[in-house]
Design an enzyme around this catalytic site. Structure first.
Site, mmCIF file in Angstrom:
data_model
loop_
_atom_site.group_PDB
_atom_site.id
_atom_site.type_symbol
_atom_site.label_atom_id
_atom_site.label_comp_id
_atom_site.label_asym_id
_atom_site.label_seq_id
_atom_site.Cartn_x
_atom_site.Cartn_y
_atom_site.Cartn_z
ATOM 1 N N HIS A 44 0.825 -1.380 -0.154
ATOM 2 C CA HIS A 44 -0.136 -0.059 -0.140
ATOM 3 C C HIS A 44 0.803 1.209 -0.152
ATOM 4 O O HIS A 44 0.332 2.399 -0.152
ATOM 5 C CB HIS A 44 -0.888 0.085 1.164
ATOM 6 N N ASP A 87 -9.441 -0.281 4.057
ATOM 7 C CA ASP A 87 -8.518 -0.810 4.562
ATOM 8 C C ASP A 87 -8.744 -1.198 6.098
ATOM 9 O O ASP A 87 -9.597 -0.679 6.698
ATOM 10 C CB ASP A 87 -7.269 0.476 4.433
ATOM 11 N N HIS A 96 -6.442 -0.837 8.087
ATOM 12 C CA HIS A 96 -5.282 0.218 8.650
ATOM 13 C C HIS A 96 -5.493 1.500 8.080
ATOM 14 O O HIS A 96 -5.726 1.533 6.900
ATOM 15 C CB HIS A 96 -4.004 -0.543 8.339
ATOM 16 N N ASP A 124 -3.090 3.460 7.810
ATOM 17 C CA ASP A 124 -1.691 3.961 7.072
ATOM 18 C C ASP A 124 -1.412 5.332 7.201
ATOM 19 O O ASP A 124 -1.096 5.709 6.130
ATOM 20 C CB ASP A 124 -1.651 3.368 5.360
ATOM 21 N N HIS A 161 4.719 0.920 4.187
ATOM 22 C CA HIS A 161 3.165 0.535 3.760
ATOM 23 C C HIS A 161 2.123 1.107 4.941
ATOM 24 O O HIS A 161 1.048 1.216 4.392
ATOM 25 C CB HIS A 161 2.793 -0.592 3.231
ATOM 26 N N ASP A 187 -7.358 -1.557 -0.169
ATOM 27 C CA ASP A 187 -6.375 -2.697 0.362
ATOM 28 C C ASP A 187 -7.316 -3.763 0.728
ATOM 29 O O ASP A 187 -8.243 -4.010 1.304
ATOM 30 C CB ASP A 187 -5.948 -2.116 1.800
ATOM 31 N N ASP A 189 -6.728 -6.243 2.706
ATOM 32 C CA ASP A 189 -7.086 -6.748 3.973
ATOM 33 C C ASP A 189 -8.114 -5.713 4.632
ATOM 34 O O ASP A 189 -8.670 -6.092 5.501
ATOM 35 C CB ASP A 189 -5.615 -6.394 4.993
ATOM 36 N N GLU A 203 -2.051 -4.875 -1.856
ATOM 37 C CA GLU A 203 -1.964 -5.827 -0.757
ATOM 38 C C GLU A 203 -2.428 -7.120 -1.168
ATOM 39 O O GLU A 203 -2.972 -7.936 -0.420
ATOM 40 C CB GLU A 203 -2.622 -5.411 0.427
HETATM 41 N N1 ARG Z 1 -1.299 -1.550 4.053
HETATM 42 C C1 ARG Z 1 -0.871 -2.188 4.971
HETATM 43 N N2 ARG Z 1 -1.223 -3.427 5.041
HETATM 44 N N3 ARG Z 1 -0.446 -1.680 6.212
HETATM 45 C C2 ARG Z 1 -0.291 -2.476 7.429
HETATM 46 C C3 ARG Z 1 0.190 -1.152 8.513
HETATM 47 C C4 ARG Z 1 0.430 -2.148 9.827
HETATM 48 C C5 ARG Z 1 0.974 -1.273 10.809
HETATM 49 N N4 ARG Z 1 0.136 -0.096 11.352
HETATM 50 C C6 ARG Z 1 2.228 -0.471 10.580
HETATM 51 O O1 ARG Z 1 2.345 0.611 10.343
HETATM 52 O O2 ARG Z 1 3.238 -1.065 10.591
HETATM 53 MN MN MN Z 2 -3.157 -0.444 3.579
#
Ligand code: ARG
Ligand code: MN
Length: 320
Positions: A104, A131, A133, A135, A148, A235, A237, A280
């Site tokens: 991402h 998402d 998250h 991000d 990411h 994303d 996820d 992702e």
């Molecule tokens: N695009 C993603 N899958 N991001 C996951 C980020 C997970 C966590 N918040 C990190 O900064 O490491």
């Molecule tokens: Mn993401």
């Protein structure tokens, strides 16, 4: 006038096969898996024009761990610049870029292209971010150092100088114009950033209470009123691991495939989308199956089929 200008509306697939933003997570396999899953044929059979622009190119190796433990930030920025240029070319030719990742962090590149394009048209940029998250980490709030987890903070002007330098200007996006859906894994300092900057991040309890489709409808109204260029970043996820086991950072309690399909259909119907990411997609992580690729195909199909611009011949424009 370019050759495509009087053609029907089209999408341009820009692959970005890397997982530099979370080294080894497997997302580099995404573009090939989607193509092998028959995406382009499936679209062609439905009369939808998706041109395959090939893959963006960037460093195969990481560039090491820097200050605050930030990982491979130079390589991330190089990949983002390649994605920016690939998406920028599609926009310049009158198409809508469909960036398929890849991790991402790459959304920083597609958002950079979208933001420059929107500015040229005098439109504000709005981003819908599906998402688990947000991000929205910066190097000093990130628990992992993985880039990411940082693209949206960087787009809003906060982060490592290498990442702030991907776009032609910074910030690329106003935090009030960012809406996030499906969120359920927020880091401590990241939450403080989100709240301080007024990002609308709809966490799963709210999604369950209000419904994904009505939250998306509300955000679409705002985008429409603003006359925005809408960038959608999905994303994989965001989906519950039941529907998308092949991702690098799965989090339970996610969106169902059905509600996501319904939401993307609504986004497609709005005709507002000027650029789109699907990221992702770590197909290789899924032992002996292709559930995640199938889910990605269903999401893209629902979205594209709802976009009427793809089916209507434009009126011929006569230039005097
Ligand atoms: N695009 C993603 N899958 N991001 C996951 C980020 C997970 C966590 N918040 C990190 O900064 O490491
Ligand atoms: Mn993401």
């Amino acid at each position: 006038m370019t050759a495509f200008m009087n053609a029907r509306h089209w999408y341009g697939l820009v692959g970005a096969p890397t997982d530099i933003g979370n080294f080894g997570c497997g997302a580099a396999s995404g573009p090939a898996a989607l193509r092998a899953g028959g995406f382009l044929d499936r679209m062609r059979h439905q009369g939808i024009v998706v041109r395959d622009m090939g893959d963006a190119e960037g460093p195969a190796e990481g560039t090491g761990i820097g200050e605050h433990g930030i990982r491979h930030v130079e390589a991330t920025a190089a990949w983002c610049r390649a994605v920016r240029d690939g998406c920028g070319q599609v926009l310049a030719d009158g198409g809508t870029p469909l960036m398929v990742g890849g991790d991402h962090s790459l959304a920083l590149g597609s958002v950079a292209a979208a933001s420059a394009h929107a500015r040229k048209l005098g439109k504000p940029l709005h981003v819908f971010w599906f998402d688990a998250h947000p991000d929205f980490n910066t190097p000093d709030t990130s628990p992992s150092g993985n880039t990411h987890g940082m693209p949206m903070a960087a787009a809003c002007g906060m982060g490592h100088p290498e990442m702030l330098d991907v776009g032609a200007f910074t910030p690329l996006l106003h935090p009030h114009d960012l809406t996030q859906f499906g969120i359920r894994d927020v880091d401590h300092g990241e939450r403080a950033h989100l709240l301080r900057h007024g990002v609308r991040f709809h966490e799963m309890p709210e999604v369950r209470r209000a419904g994904l489709v009505s939250l998306v409808a509300e955000a679409l109204e705002r985008a429409e009123r603003a006359g925005a260029h809408l960038h959608v970043s999905f994303d994989m996820d965001a989906l519950d691991p039941e529907h998308a086991p092949g991702v690098g950072t799965p989090v339970p309690g996610g969106l169902t495939l059905d509600e996501s399909v319904a939401a993307l259909r609504l986004v497609g119907e709005s005709g507002l989308t000027g650029s789109f990411d699907l990221v992702e997609l770590a197909a290789v992580r899924e032992a002996g199956g292709s559930r995640t690729v199938q889910s990605a195909l269903e999401l893209l199909q629902a979205f594209l089929r709802a976009d009427r611009r793809l089916f209507v011949e434009p009126l011929a424009v006569r230039v005097a």
